[in-house]
Design a protein around this motif. Structure first.
Motif: not given
Length: 243
Positions: A138-141, A146-150, A155-158, A174-176
């Motif tokens: 996973h990654i946190f963004i 807030k730090m969101i765990k994904i 994930i489909l694409y960025i 999720y926008v970061t």
């Protein structure tokens, strides 16, 4: 930290194919190639090796005897062979995977996924305080302070939006505050690839590909001129629908 690989095979064509496939994956580094098991033993004794790809039928010493001869704390081993006859014996000796020649990239990616998980577990257990840590998946963004765990698999694409990116997942967007190059470097290269100056995609989520676009979850995503050859090489060779 890159995973250091040793290739052991007297079949030049097989070595060339495997080397070409591994060149796509930045997390894996080929540090040597040996055409017999005796030279491989000597190299392992003198150098740090994380992963060995070894053939079965070789001169001087076969691959099975080579594996049996590895001492305590051996590297991870993946057998590559033209036949399936040694698969049971190989797994009984603790090999991580067994690949039948010719090695196709979509099958190799499954093996590399196993290797990466085992490598992360090994690194974590070397530190007592982290001995129970799960392998990274996973990654946190940062989203709205807030730090969101994904999870990678969600994930489909960025998509890049100047100083921001939208992480598109099967559960929502999720926008970061990140640039695309930076966030792509945080993701494992065997799962994600940049295909455009504005897009990084999850390889195993690709549903279709045409001349200039790929399709993920019903969305058409363009491939940039500077990225299209590498992207097509990976996707058309079967890296889609891996997991």
């Amino acid at each position: 930290m890159k995973i250091k690989c040793l290739l052991v095979d007297d079949d030049l064509l097989s070595i060339q194919i495997l080397k070409k496939h591994l060149d796509y994956f930045d997390d894996f580094e080929i540090i040597s190639i040996c055409n017999n098991a005796v030279d491989a033993f000597d190299f392992i004794h003198k150098n740090t090796v994380d992963l060995v790809f070894v053939d079965i039928c070789m001169p001087i010493l076969n691959g099975i005897d080579f594996i049996k001869g590895l001492h305590a704390s051996p590297p991870m081993v993946i057998i590559i062979s033209s036949c399936k006859d040694y698969a049971v014996e190989g797994f009984e000796l603790g090999v991580l995977d067994y690949l039948v020649k010719p090695v196709y990239i979509k099958r190799l990616v499954k093996s590399l996924h196993k290797v990466s998980r085992m490598f992360n577990i090994s690194k974590n257990t070397m530190n007592i305080s982290e001995s129970q840590t799960e392998p990274e998946d996973h990654i946190f963004i940062k989203v709205n302070k807030k730090m969101i765990k994904i999870y990678y698999d969600d994930i489909l694409y960025i998509e890049s939006l100047k100083d921001y990116v939208i992480v598109k997942t099967k559960y929502g967007d999720y926008v970061t505050h990140y640039n695309l190059a930076a966030i792509t470097k945080l993701l494992p290269s065997y799962l994600f690839i940049r295909i455009h100056r504005s897009y990084t995609i999850a390889i195993h989520k690709v549903e279709a590909i045409n001349k200039n676009n790929i399709e993920i979850n019903g969305n058409l995503i363009p491939m940039g001129r500077n990225y299209i050859k590498e992207a097509k090489d990976i996707i058309i060779n079967g890296v889609t629908s891996i997991f």
